[in-house]
Design an enzyme around this catalytic site. Structure first.
Site, short mmCIF file in Angstrom:
data_model
loop_
_atom_site.label_atom_id
_atom_site.label_comp_id
_atom_site.label_asym_id
_atom_site.label_seq_id
_atom_site.Cartn_x
_atom_site.Cartn_y
_atom_site.Cartn_z
N HIS A 1 0.58 14.05 1.69
CA HIS A 1 0.04 13.98 -0.09
C HIS A 1 -1.33 13.63 0.12
O HIS A 1 -2.09 14.20 -1.30
CB HIS A 1 1.06 12.87 -0.61
N VAL B 1 -1.15 4.18 -1.40
CA VAL B 1 -1.92 5.41 -1.13
C VAL B 1 -1.10 7.04 -1.83
O VAL B 1 -1.70 8.12 -1.94
CB VAL B 1 -2.46 5.97 0.74
N ASP B 2 0.05 7.09 -1.80
CA ASP B 2 1.71 7.90 -2.64
C ASP B 2 1.22 8.06 -3.70
O ASP B 2 0.69 9.30 -3.79
CB ASP B 2 2.61 7.59 -1.97
N ASP B 3 1.23 6.86 -4.12
CA ASP B 3 1.16 6.97 -5.84
C ASP B 3 -0.67 6.99 -6.17
O ASP B 3 -0.36 8.93 -7.35
CB ASP B 3 1.28 6.15 -7.02
#
Length: 655
Positions: free
Chosen positions: A473, A384-386
């Site tokens: 994010h 999810v972060d990327d």
């Protein structure tokens, strides 16, 4: 370093231009950026031991790795897990052992200092379980004294506690491979012992902190008995299923998950299962490890590298993450969306989209793929972060592509691809939201904390709980896509506000630590519509201002994960100062003395080549255990912060 006063925005502009010029010079011809991901010397020690175990260790490679390990030893004889950190027992044991393997005599002064530290800390008897596993592989520790980890764990269905999908993806891959290694109980001969590292005393038994832990300690005893005389048909079934599970998850670059721990254990597990070194799976794995090596020469040594030649292993590589952050930074610095560097980066990112389902689908059946991973090759584990950062980067080009749709701009030709990829990512990220409203990195609702209490797992985080930084994010991404009036965004905002620490900060899961968490949460809440006057924002700003260093910068030592007195404390670093500035800027504190002093510190501490000096580790792999020096953090985050602050400074001055 005390900051000088920046009189006009022109000083900031010069610093920003120098930094951007340097960042642009680092872009590959294929469009991506990749900074070194530096960790600790256990990577290099274990690489040497892996090659010894497989019978492929070469003297020339050994000496280059040993040169790097020697260069990282401190005056007190120890090795640490991060820059200027305390000596770490298991890391020092593994580094010492690797140097013995390279031929350093136990009588040498640097070795005697290391051995004295190890004995004073309880000797190899007090090492972590993973170090005991390595020792057992070479007959230096008894397999009987390693906690149980039977391969039958792969047979447990998903509804049974302690099944492999209760573990985070990085731990899941590691324990499946280790369970196979432990089932074979191999012993290789080294030709020397490590008696000088023994204290002669048994360490105090690990105390269970809950009734669950006591129950698992009892289960460990039962399973150790079973491991001595396993049920034949059941063991064969488990070995076969675990082997197939591992092989199916090898990535195109030869890695497993793109990270070192499951990679090395998977190679050993398959080799013990009969895979020859010439088998395509083994060959790809070993060749891939070589591509993760950073080789230093006399004329191209990294800061801190020893004279001559040396080499070190990256535990992971971060091109997708680095490229997305670089695009955002350049955009904030004023680089046009149709700049060739931006277009090339966008094209590369579009080609890296993960289009297949991975382990995450077990928690979210029916959810279509659409996201990005961290590495060059990791189709099994997008995160999810990327994905959120890539969408934020691509969205900078999406608007320009729409405006230029009828023109000849190169970005116009990417419009449909960008919009389609963003749409898939948007659906995937929404679908990966946890039931409590937050987001973890790789899996949804991977929160069964029981696995943390297994006796085998005394090192590193093993579940993937929602975190403030990842959730921030994701919320910021939804805001950029005008998705704020949705249940997903509203629940994410509520989760963030409720997870604020009593002191006003946010805990940083993937960066050190409260400065990182706060630097992510505040901008996300502001773009999500939370007013700067709201209590959660005011408390965050107050926390940042209280923790600003006298020189104007911000820093936080990784010891803050274990010792509350370190929270918000540490030498000023470029990346952490930038995170604090991003939060203050988002909160509208452009005229505040704290922001101005932070900007001053960044400008005054910039090097002549446009970069910043940052030996400190400001990235987090596992809180309390494993830290990362991302070599691009010292560049991309200051560019982002200076670009946003400069734009606001000019806007304020023009009023």
């Amino acid at each position: 370093m005390p900051a000088t006063t920046v009189q006009t925005p022109s000083d900031v502009q010069v610093a920003l231009e120098r930094a951007c010029e340097h960042l642009l010079s680092l872009q590959s011809t294929a469009g991506w950026w990749q900074g070194e991901l530096q960790t600790n010397v256990t990577m290099d020690a274990e690489d040497m031991l892996l090659r010894e175990f497989l019978g492929v260790r070469r003297p020339d490679e050994t000496e280059r790795s040993a040169a790097w390990i020697r260069s990282q030893q401190r005056e007190d004889g120890t090795w640490a897990n991060f820059h200027d950190g305390p000596g770490e027992l298991s890391t020092t044991i593994e580094a010492y052992w690797a140097l013995r393997l390279a031929g350093d005599p136990a009588e040498a002064e640097h070795m005697r200092r290391a051995a004295a530290f190890v004995r004073a800390q309880g000797g190899i008897e007090s090492a972590r379980v993973f170090t005991h596993v390595w020792l057992a592989l070479f007959g230096l520790w008894s397999w009987e004294e390693v906690p149980a980890l039977p391969p039958e764990i792969v047979l447990l269905p998903g509804w049974v506690p302690l099944n492999v999908y209760d573990f985070a993806c990085w731990a899941r891959q590691t324990i499946v491979a280790l369970s196979l290694v432990k089932a074979h109980r191999p012993v290789r001969s080294l030709g020397f012992g490590l008696q000088e590292l023994r204290s002669g005393e048994r360490p105090a038994p690990r105390r269970a902190v809950s009734w669950h832990g006591r129950l698992l300690a009892g289960l460990d005893w039962v399973l150790r008995v079973y491991e001595r005389r396993p049920i034949g048909p059941l063991r064969r079934l488990a070995l076969g299923r675990a082997e197939r599970w591992i092989v199916r998850r090898q990535e195109a670059d030869g890695s497993w998950g793109g990270i070192q721990p499951p990679w090395v254990y998977s190679l050993m597990a398959l080799h013990l299962g009969g895979y020859s070194l010439e088998h395509p799976v083994m060959r790809r794995g070993l060749e891939g490890l070589d591509r993760f090596m950073v080789e230093d020469q006399d004329d191209s040594r990294a800061v801190g590298a020893p004279p001559g030649v040396s080499r070190r292993l990256e535990a992971c590589q971060s091109p997708v993450w680095d490229t997305a952050l670089a695009m955002i930074a350049l955009s904030d610095a004023g680089v046009a969306a149709d700049d060739p560097a931006m277009v090339a980066a966008a094209r590369w990112l579009l080609g890296e989209e993960v289009a297949q389902s991975g382990d995450w689908v077990l928690a979210r059946p029916g959810l279509a793929p659409g996201g990005w991973a961290f590495e060059f090759a990791n189709v099994n584990y997008p995160d999810v972060d990327d994905t959120a950062e890539v969408v934020l980067a691509l969205s900078r080009l999406a608007g320009a592509a729409s405006v230029a749709a009828n023109g000849s701009s190169p970005v116009a030709g990417l419009r449909s691809e960008i919009e389609a990829a963003i749409g898939r990512a948007q659906r995937w990220v929404r679908g990966m939201q946890g039931s409590d409203g937050g987001w973890g990195a790789f899996d949804a609702d991977n929160t069964r904390s029981l696995v943390r209490e297994l006796p085998f797992l005394d090192f590193g985080e093993v579940i993937d709980e929602p975190s403030a930084d990842v959730t921030a994010h994701a919320v910021e991404m939804l805001a950029a896509l005008e998705e704020l009036d949705t249940p997903a965004a509203r629940r994410g905002v509520r989760w963030l506000i409720e997870s604020q620490e009593p002191g006003g900060s946010w805990f940083g899961r993937w960066g050190v630590n409260h400065v990182y968490g706060t630097g992510a949460a505040v901008p996300a809440l502001i773009v999500a519509g939370v007013a700067p006057t709201e209590e959660c924002i005011r408390r965050a700003v107050d926390w940042l201002e209280r923790h600003q260093n006298e020189d104007g910068g911000w820093g936080e030592d990784p010891r803050s994960y274990d010792d509350p007195t370190w929270i918000g404390r540490g030498l000023s670093t470029a990346s952490q100062t930038a995170w604090a500035l991003l939060a203050l800027h988002a909160a509208g504190r452009i005229d505040s003395p704290a922001l101005r002093r932070g900007v001053d510190w960044l400008v005054a501490s910039q090097r002549a080549d446009g970069t910043w000096e940052e030996p400190q580790y400001t990235g987090t792999g596992f809180p309390s255990d494993y830290y990362i020096n991302y070599h691009l953090y010292r560049l991309v985050f200051p560019i982002t912060a200076l670009g946003r602050c400069l734009r606001s400074m000019r806007s304020t001055a023009s009023r």
